[in-house]
Design an enzyme around this catalytic site. Structure first.
Site, PDB file in Angstrom:
ATOM      1  N   GLU A  53      68.697  43.533   0.572  1.00 40.52           N
ATOM      2  CA  GLU A  53      68.470  42.423   1.503  1.00 40.52           C
ATOM      3  C   GLU A  53      69.700  41.522   1.620  1.00 40.52           C
ATOM      4  O   GLU A  53      69.928  40.899   2.656  1.00 40.52           O
ATOM      5  CB  GLU A  53      67.250  41.605   1.096  1.00 40.52           C
ATOM      6  CG  GLU A  53      65.919  42.319   1.293  1.00 40.52           C
ATOM      7  CD  GLU A  53      65.560  43.281   0.169  1.00 40.52           C
ATOM      8  OE1 GLU A  53      66.384  43.457  -0.768  1.00 40.52           O
ATOM      9  OE2 GLU A  53      64.473  43.876   0.219  1.00 40.52           O
ATOM     10  N   PHE A 115      50.976  39.331  -6.912  1.00 44.41           N
ATOM     11  CA  PHE A 115      52.053  40.319  -6.948  1.00 44.41           C
ATOM     12  C   PHE A 115      53.075  40.020  -5.836  1.00 44.41           C
ATOM     13  O   PHE A 115      52.698  39.844  -4.687  1.00 44.41           O
ATOM     14  CB  PHE A 115      51.484  41.724  -6.772  1.00 44.41           C
ATOM     15  CG  PHE A 115      52.544  42.790  -6.733  1.00 44.41           C
ATOM     16  CD1 PHE A 115      53.344  43.044  -7.845  1.00 44.41           C
ATOM     17  CD2 PHE A 115      52.771  43.525  -5.574  1.00 44.41           C
ATOM     18  CE1 PHE A 115      54.336  44.010  -7.804  1.00 44.41           C
ATOM     19  CE2 PHE A 115      53.768  44.493  -5.529  1.00 44.41           C
ATOM     20  CZ  PHE A 115      54.555  44.738  -6.652  1.00 44.41           C
ATOM     21  N   GLN A 116      54.320  39.964  -6.208  1.00 44.62           N
ATOM     22  CA  GLN A 116      55.437  39.687  -5.288  1.00 44.62           C
ATOM     23  C   GLN A 116      55.291  38.363  -4.551  1.00 44.62           C
ATOM     24  O   GLN A 116      55.692  38.229  -3.402  1.00 44.62           O
ATOM     25  CB  GLN A 116      55.634  40.844  -4.300  1.00 44.62           C
ATOM     26  CG  GLN A 116      56.083  42.113  -5.015  1.00 44.62           C
ATOM     27  CD  GLN A 116      56.609  43.182  -4.095  1.00 44.62           C
ATOM     28  OE1 GLN A 116      56.208  43.291  -2.948  1.00 44.62           O
ATOM     29  NE2 GLN A 116      57.540  43.980  -4.593  1.00 44.62           N
ATOM     30  N   LYS A 165      51.139  37.747   4.970  1.00 44.23           N
ATOM     31  CA  LYS A 165      50.798  39.075   5.481  1.00 44.23           C
ATOM     32  C   LYS A 165      49.636  39.035   6.473  1.00 44.23           C
ATOM     33  O   LYS A 165      49.699  39.639   7.537  1.00 44.23           O
ATOM     34  CB  LYS A 165      50.439  39.961   4.285  1.00 44.23           C
ATOM     35  CG  LYS A 165      50.196  41.397   4.638  1.00 44.23           C
ATOM     36  CD  LYS A 165      50.049  42.263   3.389  1.00 44.23           C
ATOM     37  CE  LYS A 165      49.972  43.726   3.814  1.00 44.23           C
ATOM     38  NZ  LYS A 165      49.883  44.621   2.656  1.00 44.23           N
ATOM     39  N   MET A 475      91.758  38.010  -8.851  1.00 43.01           N
ATOM     40  CA  MET A 475      91.889  36.559  -8.814  1.00 43.01           C
ATOM     41  C   MET A 475      91.532  35.948 -10.171  1.00 43.01           C
ATOM     42  O   MET A 475      92.073  34.906 -10.563  1.00 43.01           O
ATOM     43  CB  MET A 475      90.996  35.984  -7.710  1.00 43.01           C
ATOM     44  CG  MET A 475      91.226  34.520  -7.420  1.00 43.01           C
ATOM     45  SD  MET A 475      92.944  34.174  -6.979  1.00 43.01           S
ATOM     46  CE  MET A 475      92.845  34.158  -5.186  1.00 43.01           C
TER      47      MET A 475
END
Ligand SMILES: Cc1ncc(C[n+]2csc(CCOP(=O)(O)OP(=O)(O)O)c2C)c(N)n1
Lengths: 564, 192
Positions: A53, A115-116, A165, A475
């Site tokens: 993502e 969940f999630q 959802k 760097m």
């Protein structure tokens, strides 16, 4: 019963289309599956499946920076949504308009540690311009249009919309003409420009003996490049850009004076310091330019043109602020500015350039990052779309690529996000299909989002990735050497893959270059190849970016080149 | 302005909906600003609340905090009124120990301060007092000898004197005049 009821997920898609969206980047998951379930009904929306993502968000960002449109990313709840955060923060810092749509657990499950489940609106508060949790389908339409309005107007930024959802499946009406009416009493991005502010600035400009323009990202966002050129030429004012202002002013122009600051050209920092008037246009006086705020610009008065009132006097005191859209402000300002020149000052600036050349590439037997960039610049006429990661390669790209009129520069300036290099180029190439996109990568940053090479291969995007491979977090080595007594720790890689084989494993053409003689040939070969290419430039292991002004310093601490 | 702490009084008109305070307090936290007092209540406009903050912090963090607040979409308008001509009040409830023999004396004192008695118990008495900070402070100090059990203060609420209302309302995402926008550090910004 109302007749025109459609699913929340369909409202999302219709609103996207009405906002002119043609491409979205994302990854599905449980909570957002209802939205993915309707996507096939809307062939106008092309979905690019990324591998992470963060990649989706940076790709949307790259798409936005090349097209000027709002970039769109999709992610599921929980880990999908949290994976967006780095991308949102990157966009927030650099004022890039994005709309991220995340699925959330169903309404009955919210607040139960389901969940999630992640409170993503809470988590993204500091890294979004605004965000929403939409609790009913009938709100989706107006929220979507509000979100696009907020993302793209004023000082642009990312907006996140979290949709449970079951809200995607809920039925509601969508009426574009009604839902796209914006009613936001707390948001007034259209600033009416104050004539007094203009007059005051005009007087300062006309009186100045040593004016300089500091052009930032705002010039590009406001599409004011032509007006910038106009005022610079009319009043013969040298132009320095910020790191993100690169490409706002053609660098082959005689008035172009590079970019100042931590790794900018010495002559740019000196010119900025010597000026008696700094005209900052769409720049926020970032600490990498300012260094020591008490010492910065001690010889000058300041004009600050910006759309964000909160930036005025934030760290630097301003004599003449002008609030408004830059293109509009310059439209009013330019005609009032005297047509004139400052021969003495311009001669002085030329003198700074010749006395402090800054871009001299050291003699070397081995291949240097600077040489790679310089050659790339020459072989693309300074007109490519150039993406970068973060580190030495980024600074060399900024320094040694000559950004001409048709170039586009994409770099994570504010957040300094390693891993930006692969996915941002995906968005850039999709946004500018006819342009040559070169992404300058660190071998460190490249491995942070390396999975997106699969996205590149899958979509056969002809991006050219140039890895400046020093087997180092270059760097970091530089800072440890300069500021931590050379105690090099955890900055060397001993397990890097063979990037050519790796590219080939993805079905991408791989080229290795480990000496100066093969440089041009390899770049030409990459340029002529129709598909994606990864060029592994094996460069000098330990090298430093100069000039450098250490953090919090000023031109007084300028280090022009390595002490031998 | 002691110990380098700069104090500002901010009045904000905000949307009355969930999460607004979190956005505001998040901004204060990020910018290192401490909320010294906060008062919230419905405003005269339906769907909008008015908040008064007294915030403190380093000069650089607080000087343009109202412009930062104005970037929050759910804030209709935030004004730093510290230097303006304002009226402000704070309400305090003070519960003090008081046996029967002290009652008369304490009530006498409270008359001087024009304080209301809101509750009397067997061993305590509760006052309600509105006013400025110093008035409340001195009353509390005076009661100290009897034993102050609890002090509850609302924090200040403030408004501009005269007709000027706080909270602009120029309609549907209309233009706001850039010269109306408060820019921190008046000296430097001249006309705005
Ligand atoms: C996500 C992230 N983690 C850590 C850093 C700190 N950091 C800045 S530059 C740098 C080294 C970058 O190495 P590489 O990508 O190989 O580029 P190079 O400097 O060698 O050109 C690191 C670790 C960062 N900017 N971003």
């Amino acid at each position: 019963m109302k007749e025109n009821l459609i699913k929340g997920s369909e409202i999302v898609c219709k609103a996207l289309i009405n906002e002119g969206v043609d491409t979205v980047f994302g990854i599905p998951g449980g909570a957002i599956l209802p939205l993915y379930g309707t996507l096939n009904k809307f062939p106008e929306l092309k979905h690019i499946l990324t591998r992470h993502e963060q990649g989706a968000c940076h790709a949307a960002d790259g798409y936005s920076r090349t097209t000027g449109k709002v970039g769109v990313a999709f992610a599921t709840s929980g880990p999908g949504a949290t994976n967006l955060i780095t991308g949102l923060a990157t966009a927030m810092m650099d004022s890039v308009p994005l709309v991220a749509i995340t699925g959330q657990v169903g309404r009955p499950a919210i607040g139960t540690d389901a969940f999630q489940e992640t409170d993503i609106t809470g988590a993204t508060l500091p890294v979004t311009k605004h965000n929403y949790l939409v609790m009913k389908a009938s709100d989706i339409g107006s929220v979507m249009h509000e979100a696009f309005h907020i993302a793209r107007t004023g000082r642009p930024g990312p907006v996140l919309i979290d949709i449970p959802k079951d809200v995607f499946d809920e039925l509601a009406e969508y009426d574009f003409s009604k839902d796209s009416k914006i009613d936001l009493p707390g948001y007034n991005p259209y600033l009416k420009i104050d004539q007094n502010q203009i007059e005051k600035a005009v007087d300062l400009i006309n009186e100045a003996k040593k004016p300089i323009i500091l052009a930032g990202h705002g010039v590009i966002i406001s599409k004011a490049q032509n007006k910038l050129l106009e005022i610079a030429e009319k009043a013969q004012i040298p132009v320095v850009t910020t790191l993100l202002g690169i490409s706002a002013f053609p660098e082959d122009h005689i008035l172009s004076t590079g970019f100042p600051g931590m790794h900018g050209m010495a002559y740019a920092s000196i010119a900025l310091d010597e000026a008696d008037l700094i005209i900052a246009i769409g720049s926020r006086f970032d600490d990498r330019i300012v260094g020591n705020a008490k010492r910065f610009g001690k010889n000058s008065k300041k004009i600050h043109i910006d759309i964000d009132p909160a930036e005025i006097n934030k760290t630097i005191s301003i004599e003449a602020p002008i609030l408004g859209d830059i293109n509009e402000v310059l439209g009013l300002l330019n005609p009032k500015v005297d047509s004139k020149t400052h021969p003495q000052w311009l001669k002085e600036v030329e003198h700074f350039k010749s006395e402090h050349p800054s871009l001299m590439i050291p003699e070397s037997e081995t291949l240097l990052g600077q040489q790679v960039i310089k050659t790339l610049s020459d072989l693309t006429d300074g007109n490519a779309v150039v993406c970068t990661g973060v580190g030495q390669h980024q600074m060399w790209a900024a320094q040694h690529y000559t950004f001409n009129k048709d170039s586009v520069w994409l770099s994570s300036g504010g957040l300094g996000t390693m891993g930006y290099e692969i996915p941002s180029a995906i968005g850039a190439q999709i946004g500018a299909p006819d342009k040559t996109v070169w992404s300058i990568c660190g071998d460190g940053g490249f491995q942070m989002t390396i999975g997106e090479l699969a996205t590149v291969a899958e979509n056969n995007l002809p991006i050219k990735y140039a890895i400046l491979n020093n087997n180092h977090l270059g760097m970091i080595t530089q800072w440890q050497d300069m500021f931590y007594n050379g105690q090099n720790m955890h900055e060397t890689y001993t397990g890097n893959p063979d990037f050519v084989k790796l590219a080939e494993a993805y079905g991408i053409k791989g080229i290795r270059v480990d000496n100066q003689n093969d440089l041009e040939k390899a770049i030409n070969e990459a340029n002529n190849h129709k598909g994606p290419v990864v060029v592994d430039f094996v460069i000098e292991k330990v090298d430093y970016v100069f000039p450098m002004i250490p953090a919090g310093g000023s031109v007084d601490q300028l280090i022009e080149e390595e002490k031998k | 302005m002691s110990n380098g702490i700069h104090r500002r009084t901010i009045v904000a008109l905000v949307h009355d909906k969930p999460g607004v305070l979190a956005r505001i307090s998040g901004l204060f936290r990020r910018r290192g600003v401490n909320i010294e007092s906060l008062a919230v209540g419905h405003s005269e406009q339906k769907g909008f609340s008015r908040m008064t903050f007294v915030v403190g912090g380093a000069e650089n963090s607080v000087k343009n905090i109202s412009s930062q607040l104005n970037k929050i979409i759910d804030i209709v308008d935030a004004s730093d009124i510290s230097e303006k001509n304002i009226v402000w009040r704070e309400l305090a409830l003070i519960k003090v120990k008081c046996n029967q023999s002290q009652r008369v004396e304490i009530l006498e004192l409270s008359k001087v301060f024009r304080v209301n008695v809101v509750d009397v118990g067997i061993n305590n008495i509760t006052f309600e007092l509105a006013g400025g900070k110093s008035k409340i402070d001195s009353f509390v100090e005076l009661l100290d000898q009897f034993g102050v059990m609890e002090v509850m203060r609302t924090g200040r609420i403030a408004t501009l004197r005269g007709a000027t209302k706080i909270g602009i309302n120029d309609g549907e995402f209309g233009e706001s005049n850039s010269s109306d926008i408060y820019i921190a550090d008046k000296d430097a910004s001249g006309s705005v």
